[in-house]
Structure formats: C-alpha cells, structure tokens
Design a protein around this motif. Structure first.
Motif, PDB file in Angstrom:
ATOM      1  N   ALA A 127       0.847  -1.196   0.000  1.00  0.00           N
ATOM      2  CA  ALA A 127       0.000   0.000   0.000  1.00  0.00           C
ATOM      3  C   ALA A 127       0.873   1.233   0.000  1.00  0.00           C
ATOM      4  O   ALA A 127       1.891   1.302   0.707  1.00  0.00           O
ATOM      5  CB  ALA A 127      -0.914   0.002   1.223  1.00  0.00           C
ATOM      6  N   ASP A 128       0.497   2.202  -0.817  1.00  0.00           N
ATOM      7  CA  ASP A 128       1.162   3.506  -0.832  1.00  0.00           C
ATOM      8  C   ASP A 128       0.250   4.502  -0.136  1.00  0.00           C
ATOM      9  O   ASP A 128      -0.976   4.509  -0.373  1.00  0.00           O
ATOM     10  CB  ASP A 128       1.418   3.974  -2.269  1.00  0.00           C
ATOM     11  N   MET A 129       0.821   5.349   0.722  1.00  0.00           N
ATOM     12  CA  MET A 129       0.011   6.295   1.481  1.00  0.00           C
ATOM     13  C   MET A 129       0.572   7.703   1.379  1.00  0.00           C
ATOM     14  O   MET A 129       1.785   7.895   1.384  1.00  0.00           O
ATOM     15  CB  MET A 129      -0.066   5.877   2.950  1.00  0.00           C
ATOM     16  N   THR A 130      -0.319   8.651   1.290  1.00  0.00           N
ATOM     17  CA  THR A 130       0.053  10.061   1.378  1.00  0.00           C
ATOM     18  C   THR A 130      -0.815  10.702   2.455  1.00  0.00           C
ATOM     19  O   THR A 130      -1.964  10.296   2.665  1.00  0.00           O
ATOM     20  CB  THR A 130      -0.156  10.803   0.046  1.00  0.00           C
ATOM     21  N   ILE A 131      -0.258  11.703   3.139  1.00  0.00           N
ATOM     22  CA  ILE A 131      -0.972  12.372   4.227  1.00  0.00           C
ATOM     23  C   ILE A 131      -0.919  13.871   3.986  1.00  0.00           C
ATOM     24  O   ILE A 131       0.135  14.424   3.669  1.00  0.00           O
ATOM     25  CB  ILE A 131      -0.351  12.027   5.592  1.00  0.00           C
ATOM     26  N   ARG A 132      -2.061  14.508   4.131  1.00  0.00           N
ATOM     27  CA  ARG A 132      -2.130  15.952   3.939  1.00  0.00           C
ATOM     28  C   ARG A 132      -3.189  16.509   4.886  1.00  0.00           C
ATOM     29  O   ARG A 132      -3.779  15.761   5.687  1.00  0.00           O
ATOM     30  CB  ARG A 132      -2.477  16.293   2.488  1.00  0.00           C
ATOM     31  N   ALA A 133      -3.421  17.785   4.819  1.00  0.00           N
ATOM     32  CA  ALA A 133      -4.442  18.441   5.639  1.00  0.00           C
ATOM     33  C   ALA A 133      -5.516  19.043   4.732  1.00  0.00           C
ATOM     34  O   ALA A 133      -5.260  19.375   3.582  1.00  0.00           O
ATOM     35  CB  ALA A 133      -3.823  19.521   6.505  1.00  0.00           C
ATOM     36  N   GLN A 134      -6.715  19.141   5.284  1.00  0.00           N
ATOM     37  CA  GLN A 134      -7.828  19.723   4.516  1.00  0.00           C
ATOM     38  C   GLN A 134      -8.838  20.290   5.494  1.00  0.00           C
ATOM     39  O   GLN A 134      -9.032  19.759   6.599  1.00  0.00           O
ATOM     40  CB  GLN A 134      -8.482  18.635   3.660  1.00  0.00           C
ATOM     41  N   GLU A 135      -9.493  21.362   5.086  1.00  0.00           N
ATOM     42  CA  GLU A 135     -10.556  21.927   5.907  1.00  0.00           C
ATOM     43  C   GLU A 135     -11.838  21.128   5.715  1.00  0.00           C
ATOM     44  O   GLU A 135     -12.133  20.657   4.615  1.00  0.00           O
ATOM     45  CB  GLU A 135     -10.798  23.389   5.544  1.00  0.00           C
ATOM     46  N   ALA A 136     -12.596  20.983   6.781  1.00  0.00           N
ATOM     47  CA  ALA A 136     -13.855  20.242   6.719  1.00  0.00           C
ATOM     48  C   ALA A 136     -14.918  21.061   6.005  1.00  0.00           C
ATOM     49  O   ALA A 136     -15.200  22.200   6.398  1.00  0.00           O
ATOM     50  CB  ALA A 136     -14.317  19.889   8.136  1.00  0.00           C
ATOM     51  N   ASP A 137     -15.501  20.475   4.955  1.00  0.00           N
ATOM     52  CA  ASP A 137     -16.635  21.133   4.314  1.00  0.00           C
ATOM     53  C   ASP A 137     -17.895  20.816   5.124  1.00  0.00           C
ATOM     54  O   ASP A 137     -17.838  20.171   6.178  1.00  0.00           O
ATOM     55  CB  ASP A 137     -16.766  20.704   2.856  1.00  0.00           C
ATOM     56  N   ARG A 138     -19.030  21.247   4.629  1.00  0.00           N
ATOM     57  CA  ARG A 138     -20.266  21.075   5.398  1.00  0.00           C
ATOM     58  C   ARG A 138     -20.575  19.610   5.665  1.00  0.00           C
ATOM     59  O   ARG A 138     -20.911  19.229   6.791  1.00  0.00           O
ATOM     60  CB  ARG A 138     -21.427  21.728   4.638  1.00  0.00           C
ATOM     61  N   HIS A 139     -20.419  18.756   4.643  1.00  0.00           N
ATOM     62  CA  HIS A 139     -20.729  17.333   4.793  1.00  0.00           C
ATOM     63  C   HIS A 139     -19.786  16.674   5.802  1.00  0.00           C
ATOM     64  O   HIS A 139     -20.235  15.940   6.699  1.00  0.00           O
ATOM     65  CB  HIS A 139     -20.623  16.625   3.444  1.00  0.00           C
ATOM     66  N   LEU A 140     -18.487  16.934   5.678  1.00  0.00           N
ATOM     67  CA  LEU A 140     -17.517  16.327   6.595  1.00  0.00           C
ATOM     68  C   LEU A 140     -17.722  16.839   8.012  1.00  0.00           C
ATOM     69  O   LEU A 140     -17.604  16.071   8.977  1.00  0.00           O
ATOM     70  CB  LEU A 140     -16.098  16.620   6.125  1.00  0.00           C
ATOM     71  N   ALA A 141     -18.025  18.110   8.164  1.00  0.00           N
ATOM     72  CA  ALA A 141     -18.240  18.683   9.488  1.00  0.00           C
ATOM     73  C   ALA A 141     -19.430  18.023  10.182  1.00  0.00           C
ATOM     74  O   ALA A 141     -19.364  17.661  11.365  1.00  0.00           O
ATOM     75  CB  ALA A 141     -18.450  20.187   9.390  1.00  0.00           C
ATOM     76  N   GLN A 142     -20.519  17.839   9.451  1.00  0.00           N
ATOM     77  CA  GLN A 142     -21.700  17.205  10.033  1.00  0.00           C
ATOM     78  C   GLN A 142     -21.445  15.744  10.363  1.00  0.00           C
ATOM     79  O   GLN A 142     -21.855  15.249  11.414  1.00  0.00           O
ATOM     80  CB  GLN A 142     -22.882  17.323   9.062  1.00  0.00           C
ATOM     81  N   THR A 143     -20.726  15.046   9.485  1.00  0.00           N
ATOM     82  CA  THR A 143     -20.486  13.621   9.681  1.00  0.00           C
ATOM     83  C   THR A 143     -19.548  13.363  10.847  1.00  0.00           C
ATOM     84  O   THR A 143     -19.776  12.450  11.657  1.00  0.00           O
ATOM     85  CB  THR A 143     -19.887  13.003   8.401  1.00  0.00           C
ATOM     86  N   LEU A 144     -18.485  14.164  10.959  1.00  0.00           N
ATOM     87  CA  LEU A 144     -17.473  13.941  11.995  1.00  0.00           C
ATOM     88  C   LEU A 144     -17.711  14.770  13.255  1.00  0.00           C
ATOM     89  O   LEU A 144     -16.922  14.702  14.203  1.00  0.00           O
ATOM     90  CB  LEU A 144     -16.079  14.248  11.434  1.00  0.00           C
ATOM     91  N   LYS A 145     -18.770  15.561  13.251  1.00  0.00           N
ATOM     92  CA  LYS A 145     -19.143  16.376  14.408  1.00  0.00           C
ATOM     93  C   LYS A 145     -18.031  17.349  14.786  1.00  0.00           C
ATOM     94  O   LYS A 145     -17.582  17.409  15.939  1.00  0.00           O
ATOM     95  CB  LYS A 145     -19.519  15.484  15.604  1.00  0.00           C
ATOM     96  N   VAL A 146     -17.554  18.086  13.779  1.00  0.00           N
ATOM     97  CA  VAL A 146     -16.577  19.152  13.997  1.00  0.00           C
ATOM     98  C   VAL A 146     -17.132  20.421  13.371  1.00  0.00           C
ATOM     99  O   VAL A 146     -18.135  20.403  12.661  1.00  0.00           O
ATOM    100  CB  VAL A 146     -15.202  18.798  13.376  1.00  0.00           C
ATOM    101  N   LYS A 147     -16.464  21.537  13.635  1.00  0.00           N
ATOM    102  CA  LYS A 147     -16.900  22.797  13.053  1.00  0.00           C
ATOM    103  C   LYS A 147     -16.528  22.845  11.575  1.00  0.00           C
ATOM    104  O   LYS A 147     -15.485  22.332  11.177  1.00  0.00           O
ATOM    105  CB  LYS A 147     -16.251  23.970  13.790  1.00  0.00           C
ATOM    106  N   ARG A 148     -17.372  23.479  10.792  1.00  0.00           N
ATOM    107  CA  ARG A 148     -17.055  23.666   9.381  1.00  0.00           C
ATOM    108  C   ARG A 148     -15.786  24.499   9.259  1.00  0.00           C
ATOM    109  O   ARG A 148     -15.631  25.525   9.944  1.00  0.00           O
ATOM    110  CB  ARG A 148     -18.220  24.358   8.680  1.00  0.00           C
ATOM    111  N   GLY A 149     -14.859  24.067   8.434  1.00  0.00           N
ATOM    112  CA  GLY A 149     -13.587  24.758   8.294  1.00  0.00           C
ATOM    113  C   GLY A 149     -12.503  24.231   9.214  1.00  0.00           C
ATOM    114  O   GLY A 149     -11.345  24.649   9.111  1.00  0.00           O
ATOM    115  N   ALA A 150     -12.870  23.301  10.121  1.00  0.00           N
ATOM    116  CA  ALA A 150     -11.865  22.724  11.022  1.00  0.00           C
ATOM    117  C   ALA A 150     -10.854  21.909  10.220  1.00  0.00           C
ATOM    118  O   ALA A 150     -11.188  21.322   9.187  1.00  0.00           O
ATOM    119  CB  ALA A 150     -12.539  21.836  12.063  1.00  0.00           C
TER     120      ALA A 150
END
Length: 247
Positions: free
Chosen positions: A181-204
């Motif tokens: 398996a090849d893996m890459t790791i990066r950062a991204q801000e949570a959009d509305r869908h991800l924020a609601q799903t993961l229970k974090v603030k939008r933009g986190a």
C-alpha cells in the motif's frame, strides 16, 4: 490515597497538584465518565486557592491530559490513536491493536463507473464499488473512509460485514492477498458534509490519508481516502539510521 502537598517544597503547589491529578488519571480514578471534580472541590481538598487549582488544571490541559468543556466541566482527554506507518494493516485493525473498541457504520455503497481520475488504477474495469464507512471509537466518530473497490465486491452484504476490515473482505472475495500500500498524508478543511459527519466545526482542519493498495500481482485493489479528526489521531513512523561515512 493522596500524597500530602509540601508547602515548603521548591516545586510549586500547582505543579504538585497537577502531578498528583495526573497519577490519579493514569490509575483510572475518574472513569467511567472521565470528569474531574470542580475547581471549588479540588481547592477544598488541597486547601489551596481556586487560582492555584486553575493553574494546575491549566497545566494538564496544556499537556493534553485533560480538556475543558464549556458549561460541563473538565474531563480526561480522549485517548489518542496511534497508527504505525511501518506495517500494512487496515484502519480498523490499527484501532483494535491498541485495545480500543472501534466500530464502523456503512453510510453508502453503490456500483458506479470508474472515475476518470482513477482510470489508471482500475484500467481494465468499467465499474467500481464506492463504499463510505464511518469509523467510531467509544461511540465517537473519528474518521470517514471513502473507498473505491473492485466491482466484485458489489454483492457483499455490507450491513452484515460492516465490522470487517476491507483487506479481509478483499482477500476472501478475490482470493488474493493484499501485499502493498502507498500512502500520502495531507491536511484539509472540513466542508459542510464532513463537518456534520465527523461532528466538527465547518472549516476545522482534518488529517487526510489517501491509501492505494495492491494485490501480489500488481493489480490495484483499493483506493481509500480517510478524513480524520486530528485531535484523536497520530501517524507514527519508526526509522533507523544507517551507518555510513561521516560527511
């Protein structure tokens, strides 16, 4: 049993209190709720001012041992998950190996044409399976996994197999082991869908791990993107220095 606070010690009162609370936390004294006594109760227990208690709890908070929840009190911080990058294992297996009680919930699964961006990975296939699963630890969402898998997995009863690691399902259906398996790791801000799903603030900020896995014969068997809450997760890689001539 509490250790007496030494008022003539060179170690400040708040540091002594922080150390004692840390030892109690490590012994599991505040489980199962994880809630510490109030500042007033701790001040009375140690016979110190509320300012001193606030400094002690602040030190534990700065060290990531406790977390303050507005209007609810101070709680033992949730255990951080450590995912080793030097071994091939599924996300779910990495959680199990740490003695945690992970669970998964299937959010969506559907057969779809191979996305153009993945045509090079699934070169001989017209369709692939899109699978979304939400990973939990202690009933708290920790990561959303979005996988593109071989179409042969479309007939899997995902509601019955939702707690099985992807690699295990791949090997049982395809009959070939996953070897790389090849893996890459990066950062991204949570959009509305991800924020609601993961229970974090939008933009986190979220950790994003993109994993591409292969069978022994070189065929791609999995492209999964994990969107992960970073305060609960750390990637770890052990390295060894190779001896060689000095520069």
């Amino acid at each position: 049993m509490s250790t007496p606070i030494l008022r003539d010690s060179s170690t400040s009162l708040y540091e002594q209190i922080a150390h004692q609370l840390l030892e109690e936390i490590q012994r599991g004294a505040y489980e199962p709720s994880g809630k510490l006594p109030s500042e007033a109760a701790l001040g009375q227990r140690f016979a110190v001012s509320r300012v001193t208690i606030r400094l002690a709890v602040g030190k534990l908070s700065d060290d990531g041992v406790v977390e303050r929840k507005q209007g609810k009190g101070t709680f033992v911080a949730a255990k951080q998950v450590r995912h080793g990058l030097d071994a091939l294992r599924s996300f779910h297996e990495a959680l199990l190996l740490q003695g945690l009680k992970p669970s998964m919930r299937v959010l969506d699964h559907q057969l779809q044409p191979v996305p153009e961006a993945l045509s090079g990975l699934f070169a001989d296939a017209g369709h692939c399976l899109l699978l979304e699963r939400l990973h939990f630890v202690d009933d708290e969402p920790i990561a959303l996994g979005r996988s593109h898998l071989p179409a042969e997995l479309a007939n899997v009863l995902w509601r019955e197999a939702e707690h099985r690691p992807i690699y295990s399902i791949l090997e049982s259906i395809i009959g070939s082991p996953v070897t790389r398996a090849d893996m890459t790791i990066r950062a991204q801000e949570a959009d509305r869908h991800l924020a609601q799903t993961l229970k974090v603030k939008r933009g986190a900020a979220l950790l994003v791990m993109e994993r591409t896995s292969y069978f022994a014969d070189g065929r791609c068997c999995d492209r999964t993107t994990f969107f992960i809450r970073p305060e609960r997760y750390a990637f770890v890689l052990s390295g060894v220095f190779k001896s060689g001539p000095a520069h």
